[in-house]
Design a protein around this motif. Sequence first.
Motif, mmCIF file in Angstrom:
data_model
loop_
_atom_site.group_PDB
_atom_site.id
_atom_site.type_symbol
_atom_site.label_atom_id
_atom_site.label_comp_id
_atom_site.label_asym_id
_atom_site.label_seq_id
_atom_site.Cartn_x
_atom_site.Cartn_y
_atom_site.Cartn_z
ATOM 1 N N LEU A 1 88.251 72.750 53.828
ATOM 2 C CA LEU A 1 88.897 71.767 52.968
ATOM 3 C C LEU A 1 89.314 72.488 51.685
ATOM 4 O O LEU A 1 88.477 72.877 50.878
ATOM 5 C CB LEU A 1 87.944 70.617 52.661
ATOM 6 C CG LEU A 1 88.523 69.483 51.811
ATOM 7 C CD1 LEU A 1 89.730 68.849 52.500
ATOM 8 C CD2 LEU A 1 87.466 68.423 51.520
ATOM 9 N N ILE A 2 90.615 72.652 51.528
ATOM 10 C CA ILE A 2 91.167 73.389 50.399
ATOM 11 C C ILE A 2 91.674 72.401 49.343
ATOM 12 O O ILE A 2 92.439 71.487 49.661
ATOM 13 C CB ILE A 2 92.324 74.301 50.841
ATOM 14 C CG1 ILE A 2 91.881 75.213 52.004
ATOM 15 C CG2 ILE A 2 92.847 75.109 49.668
ATOM 16 C CD1 ILE A 2 90.765 76.158 51.663
ATOM 17 N N THR A 3 91.234 72.587 48.121
ATOM 18 C CA THR A 3 91.692 71.769 46.999
ATOM 19 C C THR A 3 92.345 72.673 45.969
ATOM 20 O O THR A 3 91.751 73.660 45.527
ATOM 21 C CB THR A 3 90.523 71.007 46.350
ATOM 22 O OG1 THR A 3 89.869 70.210 47.343
ATOM 23 C CG2 THR A 3 91.020 70.104 45.235
ATOM 24 N N MET A 4 93.582 72.342 45.609
ATOM 25 C CA MET A 4 94.336 73.129 44.636
ATOM 26 C C MET A 4 94.896 72.204 43.559
ATOM 27 O O MET A 4 95.167 71.025 43.829
ATOM 28 C CB MET A 4 95.472 73.898 45.326
ATOM 29 C CG MET A 4 95.026 74.714 46.524
ATOM 30 S SD MET A 4 96.321 75.722 47.244
ATOM 31 C CE MET A 4 96.223 77.173 46.193
ATOM 32 N N GLU A 5 95.064 72.737 42.372
ATOM 33 C CA GLU A 5 95.574 71.948 41.245
ATOM 34 C C GLU A 5 96.805 72.623 40.656
ATOM 35 O O GLU A 5 96.839 73.853 40.497
ATOM 36 C CB GLU A 5 94.485 71.804 40.182
ATOM 37 C CG GLU A 5 94.874 70.915 39.009
ATOM 38 C CD GLU A 5 93.716 70.675 38.062
ATOM 39 O OE1 GLU A 5 93.881 70.945 36.857
ATOM 40 O OE2 GLU A 5 92.644 70.234 38.538
ATOM 41 N N LYS A 6 97.808 71.812 40.327
ATOM 42 C CA LYS A 6 99.029 72.369 39.751
ATOM 43 C C LYS A 6 98.784 72.732 38.288
ATOM 44 O O LYS A 6 98.410 71.880 37.476
ATOM 45 C CB LYS A 6 100.178 71.373 39.867
ATOM 46 C CG LYS A 6 101.510 71.925 39.369
ATOM 47 C CD LYS A 6 102.647 70.974 39.657
ATOM 48 C CE LYS A 6 103.970 71.510 39.128
ATOM 49 N NZ LYS A 6 105.105 70.612 39.438
ATOM 50 N N VAL A 7 99.017 73.990 37.949
ATOM 51 C CA VAL A 7 98.734 74.480 36.599
ATOM 52 C C VAL A 7 99.970 75.080 35.928
ATOM 53 O O VAL A 7 99.909 75.498 34.765
ATOM 54 C CB VAL A 7 97.606 75.533 36.627
ATOM 55 C CG1 VAL A 7 96.299 74.909 37.081
ATOM 56 C CG2 VAL A 7 97.977 76.715 37.543
ATOM 57 N N LYS A 8 101.082 75.124 36.661
ATOM 58 C CA LYS A 8 102.287 75.744 36.121
ATOM 59 C C LYS A 8 103.506 74.982 36.636
ATOM 60 O O LYS A 8 103.556 74.575 37.789
ATOM 61 C CB LYS A 8 102.349 77.211 36.574
ATOM 62 C CG LYS A 8 103.628 77.943 36.207
ATOM 63 C CD LYS A 8 103.680 79.311 36.890
ATOM 64 C CE LYS A 8 105.052 79.942 36.751
ATOM 65 N NZ LYS A 8 105.179 81.190 37.528
ATOM 66 N N GLU A 9 104.496 74.786 35.763
ATOM 67 C CA GLU A 9 105.721 74.112 36.161
ATOM 68 C C GLU A 9 106.484 74.952 37.184
ATOM 69 O O GLU A 9 106.541 76.181 37.079
ATOM 70 C CB GLU A 9 106.615 73.841 34.944
ATOM 71 C CG GLU A 9 106.061 72.809 33.975
ATOM 72 C CD GLU A 9 106.058 71.395 34.544
ATOM 73 O OE1 GLU A 9 106.598 71.208 35.669
ATOM 74 O OE2 GLU A 9 105.525 70.496 33.883
ATOM 75 N N PHE A 10 107.049 74.289 38.160
ATOM 76 C CA PHE A 10 107.799 74.955 39.227
ATOM 77 C C PHE A 10 109.161 75.415 38.705
ATOM 78 O O PHE A 10 109.901 74.639 38.104
ATOM 79 C CB PHE A 10 107.978 73.999 40.401
ATOM 80 C CG PHE A 10 108.666 74.598 41.595
ATOM 81 C CD1 PHE A 10 107.942 75.317 42.529
ATOM 82 C CD2 PHE A 10 110.030 74.430 41.782
ATOM 83 C CE1 PHE A 10 108.571 75.874 43.639
ATOM 84 C CE2 PHE A 10 110.662 74.971 42.885
ATOM 85 C CZ PHE A 10 109.933 75.695 43.817
ATOM 86 N N LYS A 11 109.487 76.675 38.938
ATOM 87 C CA LYS A 11 110.772 77.244 38.540
ATOM 88 C C LYS A 11 111.512 77.739 39.786
ATOM 89 O O LYS A 11 110.923 77.907 40.851
ATOM 90 C CB LYS A 11 110.581 78.412 37.565
ATOM 91 C CG LYS A 11 109.780 78.056 36.322
ATOM 92 C CD LYS A 11 110.511 77.052 35.442
ATOM 93 C CE LYS A 11 109.717 76.759 34.171
ATOM 94 N NZ LYS A 11 110.384 75.753 33.314
ATOM 95 N N ASP A 12 112.804 77.998 39.639
ATOM 96 C CA ASP A 12 113.608 78.467 40.770
ATOM 97 C C ASP A 12 113.060 79.763 41.357
ATOM 98 O O ASP A 12 113.100 79.974 42.571
ATOM 99 C CB ASP A 12 115.063 78.674 40.337
ATOM 100 C CG ASP A 12 115.772 77.356 40.055
ATOM 101 O OD1 ASP A 12 115.290 76.321 40.546
ATOM 102 O OD2 ASP A 12 116.796 77.368 39.340
#
Length: 307
Positions: free
Chosen positions: A254-265
């Motif tokens: 069970l993998i849990t990840m958190e978004k920590v950076k805005e997505f760029k091209d």
Amino acid sequence: MEWILIMFQKSPFTCILVDGCIADGQRELIESYSVKKRHFIGNTSMDACLSFIMANHGRVKPNDVVYDPFVGTGGLLISSAHFGAYVCGTDIDYNTIHGLGKASRKNQKWRGPDENIRANLRQYGLEKHYLDALVSDSSRPIWRKGTLFDAIITDPPYGIREATRRMGSQKETAKSAEKSTENHTFVSSSYHLSDIFFDLLKFAAEYLVMGGRLVYWLPIYRPEYTEEIVPRHPCLKLISNCEQMLSSHTSRRLITMEKVKEFKDQDQNSSLLDGQYMPYRGHNSFREKYFSGVTKRIAKEEKDNQK
């Protein structure tokens, strides 16, 4: 609530220990949301206990928007809706989304007229939290650009009880359409596990709000497991990695990840770098390794029985 106060003296200090009830458990949810009592189920409907664990890992709270790109019969939506989130999902299987075709229950040949995801939410009084479920290929997102979801909680197919599928090329699709298949999906291309996870992480990096979480199951062949084969993305931070044993040689994590950076091209294909992507390709042979272990176990049991 009961409190226990313990005092003892140990020169030159007096120690005070306070013991009390921190919180009540919610074990009753496992029984009340049991898959055995659920209106609409499939071959891979998630166990109620695991569904609630995944919702907890996703830190689901009231008024969140939670999405499952491999929604199936909607088991993961139910646990999130219980915690007050608005839920939606997609799946490539037309029959599952619309509650058509053969039933998964014993002694029931075909699904009934009201066997669908919405009926499941209605069964638990959660229909007001249900947004919708759509027929869609997860490798080709249908959503407008932007951060849309507070959590993405899902269980991708492993190729064991459900096939790993995606839409083929236009040429393949046209050829398949001529056959007029009954299940309304013109699928002619396999979907490798490495590609599933690559697409899932890229989607999460682009569509999760900042601080939003991705929670998913990663099947692994235990003799070959290392942390390097856990998919990564520069916009996502690994929060936890928990194992559930499936057999002596396979498990899922069970993998849990958190978004920590805005997505760029420039993050679009960042995980395709050879040094990062190559270890993930080992997931593509999970099905063969899984069944090779089953075959060996059956042969061993037969040999033991002959003794």
